[in-house]
Enzyme design. Structure first.
Site, PDB file in Angstrom:
ATOM      1  N   GLY A   8      22.199  10.740  15.754  1.00 15.57           N
ATOM      2  CA  GLY A   8      22.334  11.840  14.811  1.00 15.57           C
ATOM      3  C   GLY A   8      22.403  13.139  15.580  1.00 15.57           C
ATOM      4  O   GLY A   8      23.009  13.211  16.650  1.00 15.57           O
ATOM      5  N   CYS A   9      21.753  14.159  15.090  1.00 11.90           N
ATOM      6  CA  CYS A   9      21.747  15.464  15.753  1.00 11.90           C
ATOM      7  C   CYS A   9      21.093  15.342  17.130  1.00 11.90           C
ATOM      8  O   CYS A   9      20.004  14.791  17.260  1.00 11.90           O
ATOM      9  CB  CYS A   9      20.978  16.464  14.894  1.00 11.90           C
ATOM     10  N   PHE A  10      21.761  15.865  18.143  1.00 11.41           N
ATOM     11  CA  PHE A  10      21.213  15.727  19.495  1.00 11.41           C
ATOM     12  C   PHE A  10      19.908  16.476  19.689  1.00 11.41           C
ATOM     13  O   PHE A  10      19.129  16.154  20.566  1.00 11.41           O
ATOM     14  CB  PHE A  10      22.217  16.068  20.588  1.00 11.41           C
TER      15      PHE A  10
END
Length: 177
Positions: free
Chosen positions: A11-13
């Site tokens: 997902g979001c880093f």
């Protein structure tokens, strides 16, 4: 002592970066992009789905302190590997769950662990995590590096990242710095 490298999209880093930075044996974590079709993609292009890249964190670790298998166990626990191209409200191919392997041994370990976890019934839905050979990594802009630790008071950090960090602390306390 020889360090190894692992690359994960969860997902979001910012989320996976925050988790990996808390682990013993982790030497370096860098947020960036991988798995796409252009070199040095800008963030704006990635998040618009134009490059094929995923947001990833690349970690340099000491396998004498934390193994690749342990990193995989943590990876599978701190995000939802059953949702295609999304994590919670973050939607798009750049948020896909993926493991980019740096060696045949990593590939074998990742495939075996994904299969074992998938058949264990831990998750109601099938795991959709993509496993592919690492090709290239492009670091994200400096503003994205170590984002959580520099912005803990932001709503996204409080409501999205902190629960993942808390889960890490609960499930893997023995692995923390």
């Amino acid at each position: 002592m020889e360090f190894e490298t692992a690359t994960f999209g969860a997902g979001c880093f910012w989320c996976i970066d925050a988790v990996l930075r808390k682990l013993k044996g982790v030497e370096k974590v860098e947020s960036g992009f991988s798995g796409g079709h252009i070199k040095n993609p800008p963030y704006r292009e990635v998040v618009q789905g134009r490059t094929g890249h995923a947001e990833v964190a690349q970690v340099t670790f000491n396998p004498d302190i934390i193994s690749y298998q342990e990193l995989l166990e943590i990876f599978f626990q701190v995000h939802d590997p059953t949702t295609l191209n999304r994590q919670g409200a973050d939607v798009g191919t750049h948020y896909r769950s993926m493991i980019l392997t740096h060696s045949p041994k990593q590939e074998d370990t990742a495939v075996k662990m994904k299969s074992e976890i998938d058949s264990s019934g831990i998750f109601e839905d099938p795991i959709v995590t993509e496993i592919k050979k690492f090709e290239a990594f492009y670091p994200a802009e400096e503003v994205h590096q170590d984002f959580y630790n520099r912005n803990e008071g932001m709503p996204y950090c409080t409501f999205v990242i902190k629960p993942k960090v808390d889960k890490l602390k609960r499930l893997f306390a023995d692995k923390l710095n």
